[in-house]
Motif scaffolding. Structure first.
Motif, PDB file in Angstrom:
ATOM      1  N   GLY A  54      -2.626  -5.917  11.819  1.00 37.05           N
ATOM      2  CA  GLY A  54      -1.781  -5.494  10.971  1.00 37.05           C
ATOM      3  C   GLY A  54      -0.971  -6.623  10.269  1.00 37.05           C
ATOM      4  O   GLY A  54      -0.022  -6.355   9.214  1.00 37.05           O
ATOM      5  N   ALA A  55      -1.083  -7.648  10.460  1.00 29.84           N
ATOM      6  CA  ALA A  55      -0.483  -8.891   9.831  1.00 29.84           C
ATOM      7  C   ALA A  55      -0.836  -9.108   8.365  1.00 29.84           C
ATOM      8  O   ALA A  55       0.013  -9.750   7.619  1.00 29.84           O
ATOM      9  N   GLY A  56      -1.824  -8.433   8.055  1.00 33.75           N
ATOM     10  CA  GLY A  56      -2.188  -8.507   6.554  1.00 33.75           C
ATOM     11  C   GLY A  56      -3.518  -9.704   6.303  1.00 33.75           C
ATOM     12  O   GLY A  56      -3.804 -10.061   5.196  1.00 33.75           O
ATOM     13  N   LYS A  57      -4.362  -9.981   7.390  1.00 33.91           N
ATOM     14  CA  LYS A  57      -5.366 -10.934   7.348  1.00 33.91           C
ATOM     15  C   LYS A  57      -6.442 -10.407   6.344  1.00 33.91           C
ATOM     16  O   LYS A  57      -6.879 -11.058   5.379  1.00 33.91           O
ATOM     17  N   SER A  58      -6.858  -9.153   6.693  1.00 34.45           N
ATOM     18  CA  SER A  58      -7.868  -8.601   5.948  1.00 34.45           C
ATOM     19  C   SER A  58      -7.676  -8.191   4.448  1.00 34.45           C
ATOM     20  O   SER A  58      -8.308  -8.370   3.571  1.00 34.45           O
ATOM     21  N   THR A  59      -6.195  -7.655   4.302  1.00 36.92           N
ATOM     22  CA  THR A  59      -5.689  -7.607   3.144  1.00 36.92           C
ATOM     23  C   THR A  59      -5.673  -8.754   1.850  1.00 36.92           C
ATOM     24  O   THR A  59      -6.172  -8.637   0.971  1.00 36.92           O
ATOM     25  N   PHE A  76       0.729  -1.231  -0.082  1.00 35.88           N
ATOM     26  CA  PHE A  76       0.145  -0.299  -0.054  1.00 35.88           C
ATOM     27  C   PHE A  76       0.894   1.360  -0.094  1.00 35.88           C
ATOM     28  O   PHE A  76       1.952   1.205   0.642  1.00 35.88           O
TER      29      PHE A  76
END
Ligand SMILES: Nc1ncnc2c1ncn2[C@@H]1O[C@H](COP(=O)(O)OP(=O)(O)O)[C@@H](O)[C@H]1O
Ligand SMILES: [Mg+2]
Lengths: 268, 300
Positions: free
Chosen positions: A42-47, A11
């Motif tokens: 902030g680990a990137g799960k939702s991303t 991002f």
């Protein structure tokens, strides 16, 4: 079958806020598999969900669904394969439309041969009533009420029904019980398990609840720094309790995460 | 007296499609379509110019695609080019000023003198002082019935949900840009049709005859909602028509009693619209301020 091959997403590249949210993530999910995902904020799960659903283009990598490359398919085209629930119970329904209208929208949208001017029939309304009754929340008697009047738990139950009205190829649950009171949360969790089991949908569920992560489904990912750093299944997972998962999580995520809210919450 | 009532009803029904258009664009899609004024004049210009050339019916019919074109341009500016909706409306409205002059043959007004309009044609088969009213009422009533039915179709539900929760709509495999295009295409067609009817009814079109149409239509919408409530689509649609009629009665009342100078009516209308939109907002702010107060008291 879903195959995610080395997808990356950064991002705000080239700015001070540049953030590598996904770093060459790869995995495949077999049909009917139920995967739980844990990882600190902030680990990137939702991303990861956003990338699969096409909410934004990925920088590199491939996303294959049943052998078709959907990496570049626009979001509104591929969303017919997916059901997605968010933490916010307001996200998945249209508040100004009635319960019946929300269901009609999804039903007509997925109905083969339906034209732009199709409407629902009497039989459809009957089916809505039955499905709503199965939720056990009395919504079957409130078809004509705007969804905005429902409680968070009721809206999330309706969202679950909308997402699975036509069983999707993949159901993505993003901490979908986190914003609910404990009673609603456990009720939605039960509904989720029974719907997923009955229809045999492939499901990935992000959760911050270690208990949920080990109890539900048949495989668990731990995510950290935009990567899947542990993929636990089979015998190893069957023998795993909350304590072991927490320990594994702490070890694999490294010392930085010792203060993480999620871990604190688990230890309390 | 009868004539005053008749005129108020005629204008109420004549402008009602604009209120219905605003119901669709503003209430349903949540877009303040500021191209409305110019679009209204475009409809009138097409209609009156065609009538002046001897084709009144064709003029009415052509106003519809003319309006649709305006809706498509506005929608494309917003969805494809990323121009904020209010600015897109202003841009289109400004462009329409030139377009309208062109349609009117580079004159600032066109009049019907001896030429037939759809109203004079209708009067020939329906001899009554009420014939104009019947003619003018046909359009909004037809549109209202159509809209009511449309709102529960797949497309109608998709348009409504787009204004309500676009994230959910995209997740349902629906292209929200296409829904905005559909909604604005329909609302602009209604606005242009209203202009077309009013133009031939008044036998004239002036380049400035659209000024304030959007604000007045908003006022009509709000009056209708005050009378009927906002709870359902049916009430919203009926409210737009009824509000439009009530507005024209208020206008007639002010005009004949000179309670306030008629020139001040637009000022009054604007104040009503601003207040009606501000009040729910202020109420919410007050409510949240009250919550903060309670919290502060608890903290203390
Ligand atoms: N749209 C975005 N713009 C900029 N940064 C983002 C965006 N979405 C997520 N991020 C950042 O990417 C990282 C991963 O976020 P996310 O996937 O939401 O984490 P989580 O595992 O908590 O769901 C975070 O650092 C977040 O701030
Ligand atoms: Mg998240």
């Amino acid at each position: 079958m879903l195959e995610v091959r080395k997808i990356s997403k950064t991002f705000l590249p080239g700015t001070v806020n540049e953030k590598k949210a996904l770093d060459r993530v790869s995995f495949s999910a077999h049909d009917g598999e139920f995967i739980t995902v844990i990882g600190s904020n902030g680990a990137g799960k939702s991303t990861l969900f956003g990338a699969i659903a096409g909410s934004f283009p990925v920088d590199s990598g491939k996303i294959m669904l049943d052998g078709d490359d959907i990496t570049r398919m626009p979001e509104y085209n591929r969303s017919r394969f997916f059901g997605r629930l968010f933490q916010d119970p307001m996200a998945g329904t249209a508040p100004g439309l009635t319960i019946e209208e929300n269901l009609s929208l999804v039903l007509l949208q997925g109905r083969k041969g339906a034209s732009a001017f199709s409407r629902i029939g009497r039989g459809d309304r009957e089916m809505f009533r039955e499905k709503l009754a199965e939720l056990g929340m009395g919504l079957e008697d409130r078809l004509k009420q705007p969804v905005g009047l429902l409680s968070g738990g009721q809206r999330q139950a309706l969202t679950l029904l909308l997402a699975t009205l036509y069983p999707p190829k993949l159901l993505m649950l993003d901490e979908h019980t986190a914003a609910l009171d404990p009673e609603s949360a456990s009720r939605i969790m039960k509904l989720t398990e029974s719907i997923v089991r009955d229809s045999g949908i492939t499901c990935i569920m992000i959760t911050h609840n270690m208990q949920q992560a080990v109890d539900t489904g048949d495989r668990t990912f731990i995510m950290s720094g935009g990567r899947i750093i542990a993929d636990i299944s089979g015998e190893e997972r069957r023998n795993m309790g909350v304590a072991e998962l927490t320990e594994l999580f702490r070890r694999s995520a490294g010392g930085d995460y010792a203060n993480d809210r999620m871990l604190l919450a688990e230890e309390l | 007296m009868e004539r005053i009532i008749r005129t108020a009803l005629e204008l109420g029904f004549g402008y009602a499609p604009v209120a219905l258009a605003l119901f669709l664009s503003f209430r349903v899609l949540d877009i303040a379509d500021l191209a409305t004024d110019g679009c209204f004049v475009l409809g009138a210009a097409v209609s009156v110019r065609m009538a002046a050339a001897g084709h009144p019916v064709l003029g009415m019919l052509l106003a519809i695609p003319a309006g649709m074109l305006v809706g498509i341009v506005s929608a494309e500016l917003q969805t494809r080019l990323g121009i904020p909706s209010i600015l897109a409306g202003i841009i289109v409205n400004t462009a329409l000023y030139s377009v309208n002059l062109m349609v009117m043959g580079w004159r600032s007004n066109v009049n019907l003198i001896k030429e037939d309009s759809v109203f004079t044609l209708f009067k020939k088969v329906f001899h009554s002082p009420w014939s104009d009213l019947v003619m003018l009422a046909v359009f909004p009533l037809f549109i209202a019935l159509f809209l009511r039915a449309f709102m529960s179709t797949r497309l109608g539900l998709s348009v409504r949900a787009t204004g309500d929760n676009p994230v959910m709509v995209r997740a349902s495999s629906i292209d929200t840009s296409a829904m905005i295009r559909t909604g604005l295409l329909m609302s602009s067609a209604m606005t242009a049709l209203s202009g077309a009817a009013i133009g031939q009814y008044q036998k004239t079109v002036d380049i400035n005859s659209g000024t304030g149409v959007v604000v007045i239509a908003l006022a009509c919408l709000i009056i209708g909602e005050t009378v009927l409530g906002r709870r359902s689509v049916g009430k919203g649609i009926a409210g737009a028509v009824i509000g439009s009629i009530i507005y024209r009665f208020i206008y007639a009342f002010v005009f004949y009693t000179q309670l306030v100078p008629v020139q001040c009516l637009k000022l009054l209308t604007s104040a009503i619209v601003a207040a009606a939109i501000a009040i729910p907002h202020l109420r919410e702010e007050r409510a949240s301020a009250a919550v903060t107060d309670v919290e502060e008291e608890e903290d203390a």
